[in-house]
Design an enzyme around this catalytic site. Structure first.
Site, mmCIF file in Angstrom:
data_model
loop_
_atom_site.group_PDB
_atom_site.id
_atom_site.type_symbol
_atom_site.label_atom_id
_atom_site.label_comp_id
_atom_site.label_asym_id
_atom_site.label_seq_id
_atom_site.Cartn_x
_atom_site.Cartn_y
_atom_site.Cartn_z
ATOM 1 N N SER A 33 0.848 -1.191 0.000
ATOM 2 C CA SER A 33 0.000 0.000 0.000
ATOM 3 C C SER A 33 0.885 1.242 0.000
ATOM 4 O O SER A 33 1.714 1.390 -0.892
ATOM 5 C CB SER A 33 -0.957 -0.027 1.199
ATOM 6 O OG SER A 33 -1.882 1.042 1.130
ATOM 7 N N THR A 34 0.757 2.109 0.999
ATOM 8 C CA THR A 34 1.482 3.372 1.012
ATOM 9 C C THR A 34 2.989 3.162 0.871
ATOM 10 O O THR A 34 3.596 2.422 1.625
ATOM 11 C CB THR A 34 1.206 4.126 2.329
ATOM 12 O OG1 THR A 34 -0.202 4.175 2.548
ATOM 13 C CG2 THR A 34 1.758 5.542 2.267
ATOM 14 N N HIS B 244 -2.624 -1.200 -3.325
ATOM 15 C CA HIS B 244 -3.767 -0.315 -3.107
ATOM 16 C C HIS B 244 -3.587 0.915 -3.987
ATOM 17 O O HIS B 244 -2.777 1.789 -3.701
ATOM 18 C CB HIS B 244 -3.869 0.097 -1.639
ATOM 19 C CG HIS B 244 -4.149 -1.043 -0.719
ATOM 20 N ND1 HIS B 244 -3.933 -0.981 0.638
ATOM 21 C CD2 HIS B 244 -4.635 -2.284 -0.957
ATOM 22 C CE1 HIS B 244 -4.285 -2.133 1.199
ATOM 23 N NE2 HIS B 244 -4.709 -2.933 0.249
ATOM 24 N N MET C 264 -0.106 1.180 5.098
ATOM 25 C CA MET C 264 -0.847 1.402 6.335
ATOM 26 C C MET C 264 -2.044 0.454 6.385
ATOM 27 O O MET C 264 -2.556 0.007 5.367
ATOM 28 C CB MET C 264 -1.298 2.856 6.444
ATOM 29 C CG MET C 264 -2.225 3.346 5.356
ATOM 30 S SD MET C 264 -2.560 5.118 5.549
ATOM 31 C CE MET C 264 -3.681 5.399 4.175
ATOM 32 N N ASP D 45 -4.485 -4.890 5.998
ATOM 33 C CA ASP D 45 -4.763 -5.771 4.871
ATOM 34 C C ASP D 45 -3.564 -6.680 4.620
ATOM 35 O O ASP D 45 -2.426 -6.230 4.606
ATOM 36 C CB ASP D 45 -5.067 -4.938 3.623
ATOM 37 C CG ASP D 45 -5.630 -5.775 2.487
ATOM 38 O OD1 ASP D 45 -6.248 -6.815 2.766
ATOM 39 O OD2 ASP D 45 -5.459 -5.380 1.316
#
Length: 369
Positions: free
Chosen positions: A185-186, A212, A306, A309
């Site tokens: 993600s991030t 993401h 973050m 998941d």
């Protein structure tokens, strides 16, 4: 989480600067300066030394890419790009990530003020997370991985290659039909690209990537990986099939399930089922269905991001007899997803980004005497 965070907001639209500043202020983030263009943004960063910058992509005088590059040289500060949802902006946004931006947030279309209000919690959370990134420490040390030597495919579908072990040369054999599932993600795009760049095609992996990322950006992301790695990578479509040496990137706003697996080839199914862990695509969905469906060697990898998941997915892969890896805290932009995965007790190895490709290879090779 946002308390104490200081931000510079850069956007050529007075309206957008006001909307973003109000949202951040309401979320507990102090906006120390606003900038109308990239040049003003650079000056504001040098003067105010903020924790984070929200940077528009297209601005006059100096655009967001040039400003990000200047900031990283003159006063390294975490940058979150704010990008319009267009193909052109997707290309420019990825270029900004190459210049040092941590991640990006897509500006909504339509009635902007109403849409931004709807997304305000997400924006505040992302700005807060990006602000915590040490942009110096998380940069790759070059993305090099050890040379696994010349590799020759054997008739049995495995491959062998020379590797230095304990000062002597030995042969390694790749297991047949391995599958790798990557979740991030991030701060993830650059990390995913680095891992893929360092995976030898001789390993014959089937790769499923869940980053993401909104619709409209995942196709460009797949193209970048395809260009930069030896693997043939494309954006997933419903019913897409892949075999060894191929990869799929989960399409934005759609879960990617592993529908069936046979003779070393897997088929995916895309759905718009409810978000899982507040995201779609979700890492957990792909990992869970992979664990349920694939009966050949399976590896789960969780990179920076973050949230939580992927934690359940890692647990499912481990329970199915697969191998699991998480990125370490020191090289993660945001140590959220890897931390939650580690906390399950189901992670076999926690590795810095530069060692992850080798860590993957170690799970699918055996020494040949």
């Amino acid at each position: 989480m946002a308390d104490g965070v200081r931000a510079v907001v850069a956007d050529d639209s007075h309206f957008m600067r006001s909307v973003i500043s109000d949202i951040l202020s309401d979320g507990g983030i102090t906006v120390v300066a606003q900038a109308r263009d990239g040049e003003e943004a650079v000056s504001a960063v040098i003067e105010h030394q903020p924790d984070v910058v929200t940077m528009d992509v297209e601005m006059p005088v100096m655009n967001g890419i040039e400003a990000t590059e200047r900031i990283m040289v003159e006063s390294p500060t975490p940058v979150l790009m704010l990008s319009a949802h267009t193909d052109e902006n997707a290309d420019v946004t990825f270029e900004a990530l190459d210049k040092g931006a941590v991640d990006f947030f897509t500006k909504p279309g339509g009635e902007v003020s109403m849409e931004m209000s709807r997304l305000k919690d997400q924006l505040v959370e992302m700005v807060s997370s990006v602000a915590a990134v040490d942009v110096g420490a998380t940069r790759s040390r070059g993305g090099t991985s050890s040379d696994s030597g010349a590799v020759a495919t054997t008739a049995g579908g495995s491959a062998t290659g020379g590797r230095e072990t304990g000062g002597s040369s030995s042969q390694v054999s790749y297991v047949a039909n391995p599958t790798l599932v990557i979740g991030s993600s991030t701060g993830g795009p650059k990390m995913v690209e680095q891992v893929m760049e360092n995976l030898p095609i001789e390993a014959d992996l089937r790769v499923l990537i869940i980053q993401h990322m909104p619709e409209g950006f995942t196709g460009r992301f797949a193209e970048r990986i395809n260009t930069r790695s030896d693997y043939e990578v494309r954006e997933a479509t419903d019913g897409a099939r892949i075999g060894g040496g191929e990869g799929l990137v989960a399409a934005g706003d759609q879960h990617m399930e592993v529908k069936n697996y046979r003779n070393g080839r897997l088929r995916t199914k895309l759905t718009q089922d409810e978000p899982v862990n507040s995201v779609r695509p979700a890492v957990d969905v792909t990992m869970r269905t992979a664990a349920e469906t694939i009966d050949d060697p399976l590896i789960g990898l969780i990179l920076t991001g973050m949230g939580e998941d992927g934690a359940d997915g890692i647990r499912r892969i481990k329970q199915a007899g697969g191998k699991t890896i998480a990125q370490d805290e020191a090289t993660s932009a945001v140590y959220g997803m890897p931390k939650r995965a580690v906390e399950t007790g189901c992670v076999d190895a926690v590795l810095p980004i530069d060692d992850i490709a080798d860590g993957i290879i170690d799970t699918i090779t055996t020494e040949v005497t």
